[in-house]
Scaffold this active site. Structure first.
Site, mmCIF file in Angstrom:
data_model
loop_
_atom_site.group_PDB
_atom_site.id
_atom_site.type_symbol
_atom_site.label_atom_id
_atom_site.label_comp_id
_atom_site.label_asym_id
_atom_site.label_seq_id
_atom_site.Cartn_x
_atom_site.Cartn_y
_atom_site.Cartn_z
ATOM 1 N N SER A 72 0.829 -1.216 0.000
ATOM 2 C CA SER A 72 0.000 0.000 0.000
ATOM 3 C C SER A 72 0.854 1.253 0.000
ATOM 4 C CB SER A 72 -0.857 0.074 1.264
ATOM 5 O OG SER A 72 -1.607 -1.061 1.434
ATOM 6 N N ASN B 52 -3.648 6.056 -2.796
ATOM 7 C CA ASN B 52 -3.432 6.216 -1.347
ATOM 8 C C ASN B 52 -2.820 7.571 -0.996
ATOM 9 O OD1 ASN B 52 -4.606 3.855 -0.595
ATOM 10 N ND2 ASN B 52 -2.706 2.691 -0.389
ATOM 11 N N HIS C 137 -0.825 -2.659 -7.517
ATOM 12 C CA HIS C 137 -1.581 -2.292 -6.317
ATOM 13 C C HIS C 137 -3.082 -2.399 -6.581
ATOM 14 C CE1 HIS C 137 -2.880 0.844 -3.164
ATOM 15 N NE2 HIS C 137 -2.722 -0.325 -2.594
HETATM 16 N N1 3HC Z 1 -17.068 -9.965 -3.503
HETATM 17 C C1 3HC Z 1 -18.009 -10.073 -4.447
HETATM 18 N N2 3HC Z 1 -19.037 -9.222 -4.577
HETATM 19 C C2 3HC Z 1 -19.096 -8.199 -3.714
HETATM 20 C C3 3HC Z 1 -18.144 -8.006 -2.699
HETATM 21 C C4 3HC Z 1 -17.083 -8.951 -2.619
HETATM 22 N N3 3HC Z 1 -16.135 -8.867 -1.687
HETATM 23 N N4 3HC Z 1 -18.485 -6.897 -2.011
HETATM 24 C C5 3HC Z 1 -19.594 -6.414 -2.574
HETATM 25 N N5 3HC Z 1 -19.962 -7.189 -3.615
HETATM 26 C C6 3HC Z 1 -21.086 -6.985 -4.537
HETATM 27 C C7 3HC Z 1 -22.174 -7.990 -4.271
HETATM 28 O O1 3HC Z 1 -22.859 -8.246 -5.468
HETATM 29 C C8 3HC Z 1 -23.071 -7.211 -3.316
HETATM 30 O O2 3HC Z 1 -24.359 -7.722 -3.255
HETATM 31 P P1 3HC Z 1 -24.753 -8.777 -2.080
HETATM 32 O O3 3HC Z 1 -24.515 -8.064 -0.783
HETATM 33 O O4 3HC Z 1 -26.183 -9.073 -2.350
HETATM 34 O O5 3HC Z 1 -23.849 -9.962 -2.221
HETATM 35 C C9 3HC Z 1 -23.017 -5.832 -3.935
HETATM 36 O O6 3HC Z 1 -21.662 -5.678 -4.347
HETATM 37 C C10 3HC Z 1 -23.406 -4.713 -3.034
HETATM 38 O O7 3HC Z 1 -22.620 -4.756 -1.887
HETATM 39 P P2 3HC Z 1 -23.054 -4.030 -0.573
HETATM 40 O O8 3HC Z 1 -24.540 -4.092 -0.441
HETATM 41 O O9 3HC Z 1 -22.237 -4.612 0.534
HETATM 42 O O10 3HC Z 1 -22.643 -2.514 -0.656
HETATM 43 P P3 3HC Z 1 -22.287 -1.487 -1.806
HETATM 44 O O11 3HC Z 1 -23.299 -1.451 -2.886
HETATM 45 O O12 3HC Z 1 -21.984 -0.226 -1.091
HETATM 46 O O13 3HC Z 1 -20.937 -1.990 -2.456
HETATM 47 C C11 3HC Z 1 -18.597 -1.671 -2.157
HETATM 48 C C12 3HC Z 1 -19.883 -2.372 -1.688
HETATM 49 C C13 3HC Z 1 -18.251 -2.130 -3.575
HETATM 50 C C14 3HC Z 1 -17.525 -2.131 -1.194
HETATM 51 C C15 3HC Z 1 -18.794 -0.115 -2.147
HETATM 52 O O14 3HC Z 1 -19.316 0.292 -0.922
HETATM 53 C C16 3HC Z 1 -17.513 0.630 -2.406
HETATM 54 O O15 3HC Z 1 -17.079 0.795 -3.531
HETATM 55 N N6 3HC Z 1 -16.852 1.138 -1.324
HETATM 56 C C17 3HC Z 1 -15.597 1.857 -1.405
HETATM 57 C C18 3HC Z 1 -14.463 0.861 -1.425
HETATM 58 C C19 3HC Z 1 -13.131 1.527 -1.632
HETATM 59 O O16 3HC Z 1 -12.979 2.727 -1.703
HETATM 60 N N7 3HC Z 1 -12.081 0.691 -1.682
HETATM 61 C C20 3HC Z 1 -10.722 1.145 -1.793
HETATM 62 C C21 3HC Z 1 -10.095 1.196 -0.455
HETATM 63 S S1 3HC Z 1 -8.407 1.703 -0.496
HETATM 64 C C22 3HC Z 1 -7.534 0.293 -0.775
HETATM 65 O O17 3HC Z 1 -8.061 -0.795 -0.835
HETATM 66 C C23 3HC Z 1 -6.056 0.453 -0.943
HETATM 67 C C24 3HC Z 1 -5.275 -0.148 0.194
HETATM 68 O O18 3HC Z 1 -3.904 -0.063 -0.153
HETATM 69 C C25 3HC Z 1 -5.506 0.550 1.511
#
Ligand code: 3HC
Length: 309
Positions: free
Chosen positions: A144, A215, A165
């Site tokens: 990260s 990040n 990443h």
């Molecule tokens: N695997 C497969 N499908 C998934 C999933 C996973 N892990 N997570 C979510 N989904 C899909 C599923 O189809 C889910 O439906 P279900 O709950 O009926 O199975 C659908 O997405 C909807 O999920 P949620 O109802 O839980 O919620 P959201 O619609 O809000 O989507 C999210 C979830 C995609 C995580 C969204 O909230 C999002 O984009 N959040 C921001 C994430 C982000 O910014 N990530 C980057 C972080 S920084 C990083 O990672 C870098 C590191 O170096 C720190």
């Protein structure tokens, strides 16, 4: 964390290599990121070996992949349950697991590391792998925030070392940052870019600078949200609602920190404040430090800024 158990010594020539079409990938680290990357690579037709220190961890990783594949299928194959089941089985068949790092890398095109964010541990891992992996094998880190150059310096294949990443949750997030150091060859960089595209992701090219692109912008934003709250200028709930409804973010900054892990955010911040202690952007937060000291890392421990639902 001792990933390296067997050492087979082999000498390599330093000949320049052509862009490698990555078909087989070894992913080291079966945590959330490693398992997510394994899943995406397997569903896009790559042969994947997932490596970790114990079978218990690997079983948990594969279970996580299965659960995530089911979520994908529920959406993608809503009206075709048989095709959905075939999709899951095909993906799972493409994943094998191993606790023997040295033999796992014997014939792989890419080794991608997604282990603990500790420079020494990553360097030790790659020093060992450098001795046993085939000459054409590219090494990459999913770090990260650590400099890819520092991790690569533990190997003799500086030209075949880069960064890939990914973002959490890997199956849902469409981006991969591809990082080249000053020593990464164009062939290696192109191979990594092509691999990112073959995974169905959009790639961006990054320099080996702290936090790359995402990040470097995201972590200071999250830290500023904590400071705003610490100053008493907004509740966590209101800040989260504001950023979701006012800026269109899928999660507010506190929800996102709980999702990513407060330990990860703190680790990144600690590294940056050590590197540039007078930069106010990298200033420490009392609240973050307190929660991390209490083991409240967010979703993974059941509580962070919020209690997990
Ligand atoms: N695997 C497969 N499908 C998934 C999933 C996973 N892990 N997570 C979510 N989904 C899909 C599923 O189809 C889910 O439906 P279900 O709950 O009926 O199975 C659908 O997405 C909807 O999920 P949620 O109802 O839980 O919620 P959201 O619609 O809000 O989507 C999210 C979830 C995609 C995580 C969204 O909230 C999002 O984009 N959040 C921001 C994430 C982000 O910014 N990530 C980057 C972080 S920084 C990083 O990672 C870098 C590191 O170096 C720190």
């Amino acid at each position: 964390m001792a990933f390296f158990t067997h050492q087979v010594c082999r000498s390599f020539s330093s000949s320049a290599l052509r862009s490698v079409a990555i078909k087989h990938v070894v992913i080291i680290g079966g945590g959330q990121m490693g398992a997510g990357i394994a899943q995406v690579a397997a569903t896009t037709g790559h042969q994947v070996t997932l490596v970790d220190t114990s079978d218990t961890i690997l079983k948990k990783s594969v279970k996580g992949v299965e659960a995530s594949l089911k979520r994908v299928v529920k959406k993608k194959y809503a009206d075709k349950p048989e095709a959905g089941e075939a999709f899951i089985q095909k993906a799972l068949q493409n994943i094998s697991t191993s606790t023997d790092t040295a033999s796992a890398v014997q014939s792989t095109d890419l080794v991608l590391e997604a282990i603990v964010e500790n420079l020494q541990i990553k360097q030790d891992l790659f020093t060992g792998l450098d001795k046993v992996a085939p000459e054409h094998t590219i090494f990459a880190s999913n770090t990260s925030s650590l400099p890819i150059t520092d991790i690569a310096s533990a190997t003799t294949r500086l030209d075949r070392f880069g960064g890939l990443h990914f973002f959490n949750p890997v199956p849902m997030m469409k981006l991969v940052e591809v990082i080249g150091t000053s020593a990464t060859s164009q062939e290696t960089f192109d191979s990594l870019l092509n691999f990112g595209k073959a995974l169905g992701k959009t790639t961006v090219s990054c320099k080996d600078t702290p936090g790359f692109i995402v990040n470097r912008l995201l972590i200071p934003y999250m830290m500023e949200a904590i400071r705003l709250h610490e100053r008493g200028h907004g509740s966590k709930e209101d800040i989260d609602i504001a950023m979701k409804l006012g800026a269109g973010y899928p999660m507010g900054p506190f929800e996102l920190m709980d999702y990513v892990g407060l330990d990860t955010v703190k680790f990144i911040m600690d590294g940056w404040s050590k590197m540039d202690p007078n930069n106010p952007i990298f200033a420490q937060s009392e609240l973050l430090n307190k929660l991390a000291a209490e083991g409240k890392f967010g979703k993974k421990t059941g509580e962070g800024f919020y209690k997990s639902k």
